[in-house]
Design a protein around this motif. Structure first.
Motif, PDB file in Angstrom:
ATOM      1  N   ASP A  59      -4.852   1.761  -7.326  1.00 21.05           N
ATOM      2  CA  ASP A  59      -5.866   1.102  -6.493  1.00 21.05           C
ATOM      3  C   ASP A  59      -5.235   0.442  -5.269  1.00 21.05           C
ATOM      4  OD1 ASP A  59      -7.888   1.836  -8.216  1.00 21.05           O
ATOM      5  OD2 ASP A  59      -8.011  -0.112  -9.221  1.00 21.05           O
ATOM      6  N   GLN A  60      -3.991  -0.029  -5.412  1.00 20.34           N
ATOM      7  CA  GLN A  60      -3.331  -0.746  -4.330  1.00 20.34           C
ATOM      8  C   GLN A  60      -2.982   0.132  -3.132  1.00 20.34           C
ATOM      9  OE1 GLN A  60      -1.198  -4.459  -6.632  1.00 20.34           O
ATOM     10  NE2 GLN A  60       0.079  -2.717  -6.129  1.00 20.34           N
ATOM     11  N   GLN A  61      -3.124   1.439  -3.277  1.00 21.99           N
ATOM     12  CA  GLN A  61      -2.947   2.299  -2.114  1.00 21.99           C
ATOM     13  C   GLN A  61      -3.975   1.948  -1.030  1.00 21.99           C
ATOM     14  OE1 GLN A  61      -2.628   6.568  -3.090  1.00 21.99           O
ATOM     15  NE2 GLN A  61      -2.459   5.951  -5.245  1.00 21.99           N
TER      16      GLN A  61
ATOM     17  N   GLU B  28       0.831  -1.202   0.000  1.00 22.92           N
ATOM     18  CA  GLU B  28       0.000   0.000   0.000  1.00 22.92           C
ATOM     19  C   GLU B  28       0.868   1.256   0.000  1.00 22.92           C
ATOM     20  OE1 GLU B  28      -4.161  -1.312   2.171  1.00 22.92           O
ATOM     21  OE2 GLU B  28      -2.442  -0.817   3.454  1.00 22.92           O
ATOM     22  N   THR B  29       1.909   1.256   0.815  1.00 22.26           N
ATOM     23  CA  THR B  29       2.800   2.417   0.892  1.00 22.26           C
ATOM     24  C   THR B  29       3.558   2.623  -0.406  1.00 22.26           C
ATOM     25  OG1 THR B  29       3.072   2.129   3.281  1.00 22.26           O
ATOM     26  CG2 THR B  29       4.734   3.438   2.148  1.00 22.26           C
TER      27      THR B  29
ATOM     28  N   PRO C 125      -8.141  -9.724  -3.371  1.00 18.93           N
ATOM     29  CA  PRO C 125      -8.382  -8.671  -4.366  1.00 18.93           C
ATOM     30  C   PRO C 125      -7.413  -8.820  -5.537  1.00 18.93           C
ATOM     31  CG  PRO C 125      -6.927  -7.830  -2.680  1.00 18.93           C
ATOM     32  CD  PRO C 125      -7.212  -9.282  -2.320  1.00 18.93           C
ATOM     33  N   ARG C 126      -7.591  -8.027  -6.562  1.00 24.12           N
ATOM     34  CA  ARG C 126      -6.579  -7.936  -7.616  1.00 24.12           C
ATOM     35  C   ARG C 126      -5.375  -7.181  -7.049  1.00 24.12           C
ATOM     36  NH1 ARG C 126      -7.850  -4.574 -13.022  1.00 24.12           N
ATOM     37  NH2 ARG C 126      -7.908  -2.919 -11.456  1.00 24.12           N
TER      38      ARG C 126
ATOM     39  N   GLY D 277       3.576   5.805  -3.825  1.00 24.17           N
ATOM     40  CA  GLY D 277       4.756   6.600  -4.134  1.00 24.17           C
ATOM     41  C   GLY D 277       4.825   7.030  -5.589  1.00 24.17           C
ATOM     42  N   ASP D 278       5.585   8.104  -5.838  1.00 26.15           N
ATOM     43  CA  ASP D 278       5.735   8.617  -7.204  1.00 26.15           C
ATOM     44  C   ASP D 278       6.460   7.623  -8.108  1.00 26.15           C
ATOM     45  OD1 ASP D 278       4.483  10.969  -6.443  1.00 26.15           O
ATOM     46  OD2 ASP D 278       6.358  12.024  -6.035  1.00 26.15           O
ATOM     47  N   ASN D 279       7.294   6.781  -7.533  1.00 26.79           N
ATOM     48  CA  ASN D 279       8.071   5.809  -8.319  1.00 26.79           C
ATOM     49  C   ASN D 279       7.496   4.405  -8.231  1.00 26.79           C
ATOM     50  OD1 ASN D 279       8.689   5.392  -5.630  1.00 26.79           O
ATOM     51  ND2 ASN D 279      10.859   4.922  -6.025  1.00 26.79           N
ATOM     52  N   ALA D 280       6.211   4.298  -7.944  1.00 26.84           N
ATOM     53  CA  ALA D 280       5.582   2.994  -7.717  1.00 26.84           C
ATOM     54  C   ALA D 280       5.758   2.053  -8.902  1.00 26.84           C
ATOM     55  CB  ALA D 280       4.097   3.172  -7.403  1.00 26.84           C
TER      56      ALA D 280
END
Length: 255
Positions: free
Chosen positions: A66-68, A42-43, A124-125, A47-50
């Motif tokens: 969505d994973q946030q 989630e973290t 979940p996905r 992030g901008d570099n996810a």
């Protein structure tokens, strides 16, 4: 019988369903690490570099965003969430009630996020490969210390191994009969591994084992189930003792 499957890159996002309840998933010794990985994912996903961290392209940016909120996303049975070639061939959603109960007891789906789940566990996905470098280390390295909890389930069983190499961290114990499923295409005597074919046949043998009138207990039983399928040209069993490979051979003539 135990069937070991990989996850699939292709996943369907449930639109309705309960939120993720990690404490309800099968294999309770995995629960604490699942909680850690979900929090980290989630973290990282916020992030901008996810995309770079997760090693995915811009086409799945929406999934990563969505994973946030992974903990609150709708969940569905794992066999409905995974939708790749193997799962299309296995057609788990069409199993009878009795066959689905067999699947719930005998199928393990391996993944970076959950370690291993039953196909009936609600998830979940998500996007998380085994080799992703999360803040506390890769899932691959962190699951390594927990795989031994699966050994007892495999003891004395026929283990049908349909995993890809990325998800083969758990070593099948010597007390089990370990049968890997592979496939090759043979053209004028020359053989080539075709990844798509291998995934398809791994899914097909998963279905055959789950729908068989008698649960297969040996590699020969499994080969016999495949030999009854008109779409299979030939099956070869190789290896020694309890470590075997079942190879499906697709034969075609060169143009």
């Amino acid at each position: 019988m135990l069937i070991a499957l990989p996850p699939s890159e292709g996943k369907t996002a449930p639109t309705t369903g309960p939120a993720l309840d990690l404490d309800s998933l099968s294999i309770q010794p995995f629960t604490d690490l699942r909680h850690e990985l979900v929090r980290e994912l989630e973290t990282v996903s916020a992030g901008d570099n996810a995309l770079d961290v997760l090693g995915v392209g811009a086409t799945v940016r929406g999934e990563v965003e969505d994973q946030q909120h992974l903990s609150s996303l709708p969940c569905a049975p794992a066999h409905e969430v995974y939708t790749g070639v193997l799962y299309q061939a296995a057609e788990l959603s069409s199993l009878s009630e009795e066959e689905m109960a067999r699947a719930g007891d005998s199928v393990l789906i391996f993944s970076g996020l959950f370690g291993a789940t039953s196909p009936t566990d609600l998830i979940p996905r998500y996007r998380l490969k085994m080799g992703v470098k999360l803040p506390a280390g890769t899932p691959k390295a962190r699951w390594r210390k927990l795989w031994h909890h699966l050994d007892e389930r495999a003891d004395g069983q026929l283990v049908i191994d349909a995993r890809s190499s990325d998800y083969a961290g758990w070593s099948i114990p010597d007390s089990a009969t370990h049968v890997k499923i592979g496939a090759v295409r043979e053209t004028d005597g020359i053989r080539k591994v075709i990844t798509h074919n291998a995934k398809y046949y791994r899914g097909l043998f998963t279905r055959l084992a789950l729908t068989a009138q008698a649960v297969p207990t040996t590699a020969d039983d499994l080969a016999d189930l495949g030999s009854e399928q008109p779409e299979i040209d030939a099956i070869e069993l190789s290896g020694t003792g309890r470590n075997l490979t079942l190879t499906v051979v697709d034969r075609e003539q060169a143009a």
